[in-house]
Design a protein around this motif. Structure first.
Motif, PDB file in Angstrom:
ATOM      1  N   SER A 106       0.691  -1.170   0.227  1.00  0.00           N
ATOM      2  CA  SER A 106      -0.050   0.045   0.048  1.00  0.00           C
ATOM      3  C   SER A 106       0.939   1.281  -0.042  1.00  0.00           C
ATOM      4  N   ASN A 107       2.149   0.925   0.228  1.00  0.00           N
ATOM      5  CA  ASN A 107       2.865   2.282   0.484  1.00  0.00           C
ATOM      6  C   ASN A 107       4.454   1.974   0.198  1.00  0.00           C
ATOM      7  N   THR A 108       5.391   2.774   0.356  1.00  0.00           N
ATOM      8  CA  THR A 108       6.899   2.424   0.066  1.00  0.00           C
ATOM      9  C   THR A 108       7.523   2.763   1.336  1.00  0.00           C
ATOM     10  N   ASN A 109       6.786   2.403   2.740  1.00  0.00           N
ATOM     11  CA  ASN A 109       7.496   2.724   3.888  1.00  0.00           C
ATOM     12  C   ASN A 109       8.743   1.917   4.342  1.00  0.00           C
ATOM     13  N   LYS A 110       8.594   0.943   3.640  1.00  0.00           N
ATOM     14  CA  LYS A 110       9.809  -0.116   4.174  1.00  0.00           C
ATOM     15  C   LYS A 110      10.985   0.204   3.154  1.00  0.00           C
ATOM     16  N   LEU A 111      11.038   0.716   2.186  1.00  0.00           N
ATOM     17  CA  LEU A 111      11.721   1.203   1.320  1.00  0.00           C
ATOM     18  C   LEU A 111      12.568   2.481   1.395  1.00  0.00           C
ATOM     19  N   ASN A 112      13.894   2.644   1.242  1.00  0.00           N
ATOM     20  CA  ASN A 112      14.634   3.937   1.333  1.00  0.00           C
ATOM     21  C   ASN A 112      14.371   4.724   0.283  1.00  0.00           C
ATOM     22  N   LEU A 113      14.369   6.347   0.403  1.00  0.00           N
ATOM     23  CA  LEU A 113      14.468   6.762  -0.610  1.00  0.00           C
ATOM     24  C   LEU A 113      15.781   6.708  -1.458  1.00  0.00           C
ATOM     25  N   GLY A 114      15.710   6.948  -2.980  1.00  0.00           N
ATOM     26  CA  GLY A 114      16.729   6.376  -3.856  1.00  0.00           C
ATOM     27  C   GLY A 114      16.718   5.210  -4.324  1.00  0.00           C
ATOM     28  N   THR A 115      17.924   4.651  -4.797  1.00  0.00           N
ATOM     29  CA  THR A 115      17.780   3.297  -5.428  1.00  0.00           C
ATOM     30  C   THR A 115      18.214   2.313  -4.825  1.00  0.00           C
ATOM     31  N   GLN A 116      17.579   1.038  -4.618  1.00  0.00           N
ATOM     32  CA  GLN A 116      17.903  -0.109  -3.847  1.00  0.00           C
ATOM     33  C   GLN A 116      17.796  -1.274  -4.614  1.00  0.00           C
ATOM     34  N   SER A 117      18.164  -2.401  -4.097  1.00  0.00           N
ATOM     35  CA  SER A 117      17.932  -3.517  -4.787  1.00  0.00           C
ATOM     36  C   SER A 117      17.045  -4.551  -4.031  1.00  0.00           C
ATOM     37  N   VAL A 118      16.138  -5.068  -4.686  1.00  0.00           N
ATOM     38  CA  VAL A 118      14.827  -5.856  -4.231  1.00  0.00           C
ATOM     39  C   VAL A 118      15.255  -7.488  -4.921  1.00  0.00           C
ATOM     40  N   THR A 119      15.102  -8.516  -4.094  1.00  0.00           N
ATOM     41  CA  THR A 119      15.283  -9.761  -4.200  1.00  0.00           C
ATOM     42  C   THR A 119      13.749 -10.528  -3.845  1.00  0.00           C
TER      43      THR A 119
END
Length: 285
Positions: A106-119
């Motif tokens: 529902s949101n990006t709260n568990k992600l940091n601002l900027g670019t990061q890798s997801v697996t």
């Protein structure tokens, strides 16, 4: 064939136990099972605006045609699970041979601002398949702008007078401001810091004593890491003027010709206390 993990050790039993004792090696892990093929197939939208929803999708393929998949799957970023998709919610691929796992956040709260890798991480199931992680795919989270406004309790003060600094972080976007840090600078010197958030967007540095002179002081907001970008205030110009000192002269009022006399001057500064420099200089008559 069920997935199993074993600890294997080697044990030496001497023929002549009077000469050599029993020796046992360190344990070596042995896994019997197979790894599925896990692919993080899509992230949408990407880039994504902070606080918006994101859909992650992954494909898991059987590598043993006789063994069906039965595990759950997590999407991972920055060492944190963005969400778990249970086996019951996975969809069989057309033609069989694998499953599609889809997660809508529902949101990006568990992600940091900027670019990061997801697996995508397939979790060990009750059959023959081991925990297996996909290759990474980058996601970029775009932050909202913030505005930092700095102010001082007075812009011109005599030396020894305390100045209170404050800085307020504001935003136009709807999402709430998360925790961030405001740092007050005098050039490259740090004067103080404070934590700000939606409930308390103002940081302060109270009772600041500055030396005489003119200063440009600004406040820098670190950003909250998940929704709002950093920002820096316009500088506040503070002038510290010299403080007064009172001089009292004491001497004989009548002196005979050819006699010596003594002049005594007592100096009293208009300010004193902790952090206040003492008087230094010369008295000239």
């Amino acid at each position: 064939m069920l997935f199993r993990s074993y600890n294997i050790v080697a044990k030496f039993n001497a023929t002549d136990f009077n000469q050599f004792s029993v020796s046992t090696s360190m344990a070596q892990a042995l896994t019997i099972g197979v790894s599925p093929t896990v692919t993080l197939s899509s992230i949408s939208p990407n880039p994504v605006q902070a606080a918006d929803s994101v859909t992650f999708s992954a494909i898991v393929l059987q590598t043993d045609p006789m063994e069906p998949l039965s595990g759950s799957l997590d999407f991972i970023a920055n060492g944190v699970s963005l969400g778990n998709v249970p086996f019951a919610n996975a969809k069989p691929l057309p033609g069989g041979g694998g499953l599609q796992y889809t997660l809508l956040t529902s949101n990006t709260n568990k992600l940091n601002l900027g670019t990061q890798s997801v697996t995508a991480r397939y979790n060990q199931d009750g059959g023959s398949y081991a925990t297996t992680t996909s290759s990474g795919q980058n996601i970029t989270v775009l932050g909202y702008n913030s505005t930092t406004t700095a102010s001082a309790s007075a812009l011109t003060v005599p030396y020894g007078t305390a100045v209170n600094l404050s800085a307020t972080v504001s935003h136009v976007a709807t999402p709430a401001l998360g925790n961030g840090t405001v740092t007050f600078f005098k050039g490259s010197s740090v004067l103080g810091t404070g934590t700000v958030n939606e409930a308390n967007p103002t940081a302060t540095v109270p009772n600041l004593i500055l030396s005489g002179g003119t200063y440009l002081i600004d406040a820098a907001f670190s950003g909250d890491g998940t929704t709002y970008n950093p920002s820096t205030s316009n500088p506040v110009n503070i002038q510290v003027t010299p403080a007064n000192a009172t001089a009292v002269l004491a001497a004989s009022t009548v002196v005979s010709l050819g006699s010596s006399t003594t002049f005594t001057t007592t100096l009293t500064p208009s300010v004193s206390g902790a952090g206040i420099a003492g008087l230094s200089g010369r008295v000239v008559y």
